[in-house]
Each structure stands twice: as structure tokens, then as C-alpha cells.
Motif scaffolding. Structure first.
Motif, PDB file in Angstrom:
ATOM      1  N   GLN A   1       4.305   7.924   8.209  1.00 27.50           N
ATOM      2  CA  GLN A   1       2.990   7.472   8.656  1.00 27.50           C
ATOM      3  C   GLN A   1       2.930   5.959   8.853  1.00 27.50           C
ATOM      4  O   GLN A   1       1.862   5.409   9.093  1.00 27.50           O
ATOM      5  CB  GLN A   1       1.933   7.875   7.622  1.00 27.50           C
ATOM      6  CG  GLN A   1       1.801   9.370   7.431  1.00 27.50           C
ATOM      7  CD  GLN A   1       0.939   9.686   6.233  1.00 27.50           C
ATOM      8  OE1 GLN A   1       1.315   9.378   5.104  1.00 27.50           O
ATOM      9  NE2 GLN A   1      -0.222  10.279   6.483  1.00 27.50           N
TER      10      GLN A   1
ATOM     11  N   LEU B   1       1.632   3.230  -1.012  1.00 24.11           N
ATOM     12  CA  LEU B   1       1.942   4.163  -2.096  1.00 24.11           C
ATOM     13  C   LEU B   1       1.371   5.547  -1.817  1.00 24.11           C
ATOM     14  O   LEU B   1       1.912   6.552  -2.265  1.00 24.11           O
ATOM     15  CB  LEU B   1       1.395   3.644  -3.428  1.00 24.11           C
ATOM     16  CG  LEU B   1       2.217   2.582  -4.119  1.00 24.11           C
ATOM     17  CD1 LEU B   1       1.471   2.049  -5.330  1.00 24.11           C
ATOM     18  CD2 LEU B   1       3.581   3.108  -4.516  1.00 24.11           C
ATOM     19  N   MET B   2       0.268   5.583  -1.073  1.00 26.28           N
ATOM     20  CA  MET B   2      -0.409   6.842  -0.804  1.00 26.28           C
ATOM     21  C   MET B   2       0.014   7.462   0.536  1.00 26.28           C
ATOM     22  O   MET B   2      -0.507   8.486   0.921  1.00 26.28           O
ATOM     23  CB  MET B   2      -1.920   6.620  -0.811  1.00 26.28           C
ATOM     24  CG  MET B   2      -2.434   5.869  -2.002  1.00 26.28           C
ATOM     25  SD  MET B   2      -2.951   6.831  -3.394  1.00 26.28           S
ATOM     26  CE  MET B   2      -4.205   7.846  -2.781  1.00 26.28           C
ATOM     27  N   SER B   3       0.963   6.799   1.235  1.00 28.18           N
ATOM     28  CA  SER B   3       1.398   7.270   2.551  1.00 28.18           C
ATOM     29  C   SER B   3       2.909   7.414   2.574  1.00 28.18           C
ATOM     30  O   SER B   3       3.624   6.662   1.932  1.00 28.18           O
ATOM     31  CB  SER B   3       1.009   6.258   3.640  1.00 28.18           C
ATOM     32  OG  SER B   3      -0.357   5.977   3.620  1.00 28.18           O
ATOM     33  N   SER B   4       3.369   8.346   3.367  1.00 25.07           N
ATOM     34  CA  SER B   4       4.812   8.483   3.547  1.00 25.07           C
ATOM     35  C   SER B   4       5.274   7.503   4.621  1.00 25.07           C
ATOM     36  O   SER B   4       4.472   7.025   5.425  1.00 25.07           O
ATOM     37  CB  SER B   4       5.159   9.913   3.968  1.00 25.07           C
ATOM     38  OG  SER B   4       4.644  10.176   5.254  1.00 25.07           O
TER      39      SER B   4
ATOM     40  N   SER C   1      -4.068  -4.440  -1.077  1.00 27.63           N
ATOM     41  CA  SER C   1      -4.628  -3.304  -0.351  1.00 27.63           C
ATOM     42  C   SER C   1      -3.548  -2.529   0.391  1.00 27.63           C
ATOM     43  O   SER C   1      -3.490  -1.298   0.320  1.00 27.63           O
ATOM     44  CB  SER C   1      -5.698  -3.804   0.627  1.00 27.63           C
ATOM     45  OG  SER C   1      -6.300  -2.730   1.282  1.00 27.63           O
TER      46      SER C   1
ATOM     47  N   SER D   1      -0.277  -2.422  -0.143  1.00 23.34           N
ATOM     48  CA  SER D   1       0.669  -1.737  -1.022  1.00 23.34           C
ATOM     49  C   SER D   1       0.065  -0.455  -1.584  1.00 23.34           C
ATOM     50  O   SER D   1       0.763   0.552  -1.722  1.00 23.34           O
ATOM     51  CB  SER D   1       1.140  -2.657  -2.151  1.00 23.34           C
ATOM     52  OG  SER D   1       0.110  -2.939  -3.058  1.00 23.34           O
ATOM     53  N   LEU D   2      -1.217  -0.465  -1.888  1.00 23.12           N
ATOM     54  CA  LEU D   2      -1.873   0.751  -2.356  1.00 23.12           C
ATOM     55  C   LEU D   2      -1.848   1.824  -1.269  1.00 23.12           C
ATOM     56  O   LEU D   2      -1.516   2.983  -1.538  1.00 23.12           O
ATOM     57  CB  LEU D   2      -3.311   0.471  -2.780  1.00 23.12           C
ATOM     58  CG  LEU D   2      -4.107   1.681  -3.246  1.00 23.12           C
ATOM     59  CD1 LEU D   2      -3.470   2.324  -4.473  1.00 23.12           C
ATOM     60  CD2 LEU D   2      -5.539   1.295  -3.530  1.00 23.12           C
ATOM     61  N   HIS D   3      -2.168   1.443  -0.037  1.00 26.11           N
ATOM     62  CA  HIS D   3      -2.124   2.404   1.065  1.00 26.11           C
ATOM     63  C   HIS D   3      -0.705   2.924   1.284  1.00 26.11           C
ATOM     64  O   HIS D   3      -0.508   4.099   1.583  1.00 26.11           O
ATOM     65  CB  HIS D   3      -2.664   1.775   2.351  1.00 26.11           C
ATOM     66  CG  HIS D   3      -4.145   1.674   2.377  1.00 26.11           C
ATOM     67  ND1 HIS D   3      -4.833   0.643   1.770  1.00 26.11           N
ATOM     68  CD2 HIS D   3      -5.084   2.482   2.919  1.00 26.11           C
ATOM     69  CE1 HIS D   3      -6.129   0.826   1.937  1.00 26.11           C
ATOM     70  NE2 HIS D   3      -6.307   1.928   2.626  1.00 26.11           N
TER      71      HIS D   3
ATOM     72  N   TYR E   1       8.916  -0.119   1.357  1.00 29.89           N
ATOM     73  CA  TYR E   1       8.282   0.780   2.330  1.00 29.89           C
ATOM     74  C   TYR E   1       8.679   0.396   3.757  1.00 29.89           C
ATOM     75  O   TYR E   1       9.103   1.227   4.545  1.00 29.89           O
ATOM     76  CB  TYR E   1       6.772   0.722   2.149  1.00 29.89           C
ATOM     77  CG  TYR E   1       5.987   1.654   3.043  1.00 29.89           C
ATOM     78  CD1 TYR E   1       5.604   2.912   2.598  1.00 29.89           C
ATOM     79  CD2 TYR E   1       5.592   1.266   4.323  1.00 29.89           C
ATOM     80  CE1 TYR E   1       4.858   3.764   3.392  1.00 29.89           C
ATOM     81  CE2 TYR E   1       4.850   2.111   5.137  1.00 29.89           C
ATOM     82  CZ  TYR E   1       4.486   3.357   4.663  1.00 29.89           C
ATOM     83  OH  TYR E   1       3.750   4.198   5.471  1.00 29.89           O
TER      84      TYR E   1
END
Length: 131
Positions: free
Chosen positions: A100, A94-97, A88, A90-92, A58
Motif C-alpha cells: 500500500q 505500521l498499520m499498512s503493508s 504520523s 510511521s504510525l500509518h 518501510y
């Protein structure tokens, strides 16, 4: 939606898992592998390695695409220095481009993750999948 069915469908679509060794394994080897890889500590290690890879990919993409200036990378140690912070973040991620990325990183360390527990209002077919 049946999450267990969804996960089974995804796992089936992956196909066969490639072997992690090209050599045959003897029974002693199998016993050691079961003892090592069957241990909860290995599962924690493996999940942390996945989290590190997500963060690495990312951030690399965000810098290469110009969404985060490379000098700001030095400020990330606080955000990714602990196991819980990596989980935490890495989860965020995964849910963000990657577009962002600056916004995600400027908000500081994401909140700690909480284990979800089903309650009486949960659908009866809900099945929590632990990694």
C-alpha cells in the motif's frame, strides 16, 4: 481487553534487556545516565529515532519490492521533514503493508496525531500508555 496486561505480557516475552555497555558502571556514571535518560527530552529523541527507523525500513522494503519507484523518493522530504510528520507517517506505515506504499504516499502528509483522552464512556480499566 486489558491493555496494561497485554503490554506486560509482550514485555515479559521479550526477555531480559541486553546491556548497553560491557563495562561496569560507577555511581557517578549511574547518576549521569539517570539524569540524561530520565529526561523527557530523551524520550522525545528516542521516539523520533524509532519513527525514523520504521520509515526507513518501510520505504526501503517498498522500493526494493517495486511498490515505489526510487525516483519518487525525492518527493518525500515534505512528508518526513518534521518530527510530527514522522510520528504520523510511521504510525500509518505500521498499520499498512508495503503493498500500500504508493497509495499511502500519494495521499500527502497524514493528518496530525491527536492525544486521546478517556471520557465517561471509556471502559473503567482503560489505561493509556505514554511512550
Amino acid at each position: 481487553m486489558r491493555l496494561d496486561k497485554l503490554v506486560d505480557q509482550i514485555d515479559t516475552a521479550f526477555g531480559d534487556t541486553p546491556p548497553f555497555t560491557s563495562d561496569g558502571l560507577g555511581s557517578d556514571d549511574r547518576e549521569v545516565l539517570i539524569r540524561v535518560f530520565g529526561d523527557q527530552g530523551y524520550q522525545v529523541y528516542l521516539q523520533d529515532q524509532v519513527n525514523r527507523q520504521i520509515i526507513r525500513d518501510y520505504l526501503t522494503n517498498a522500493v526494493m519490492l517495486g511498490f515505489i519507484p526510487q525516483p519518487e523518493m525525492a518527493d518525500l522530504q515534505e512528508l518526513i521533514g518534521s518530527h510530527e510528520a514522522r510520528a504520523s507517517l510511521s504510525l500509518h506505515m505500521l498499520m499498512s503493508s508495503v503493498e500500500q506504499a504508493a497509495e499511502l504516499l500519494s495521499s500527502g502528509a497524514p493528518a496530525r496525531l491527536k492525544l486521546l483522552e478517556p471520557d465517561s464512556s471509556s471502559p473503567p480499566h482503560m489505561h493509556l500508555i505514554r511512550s
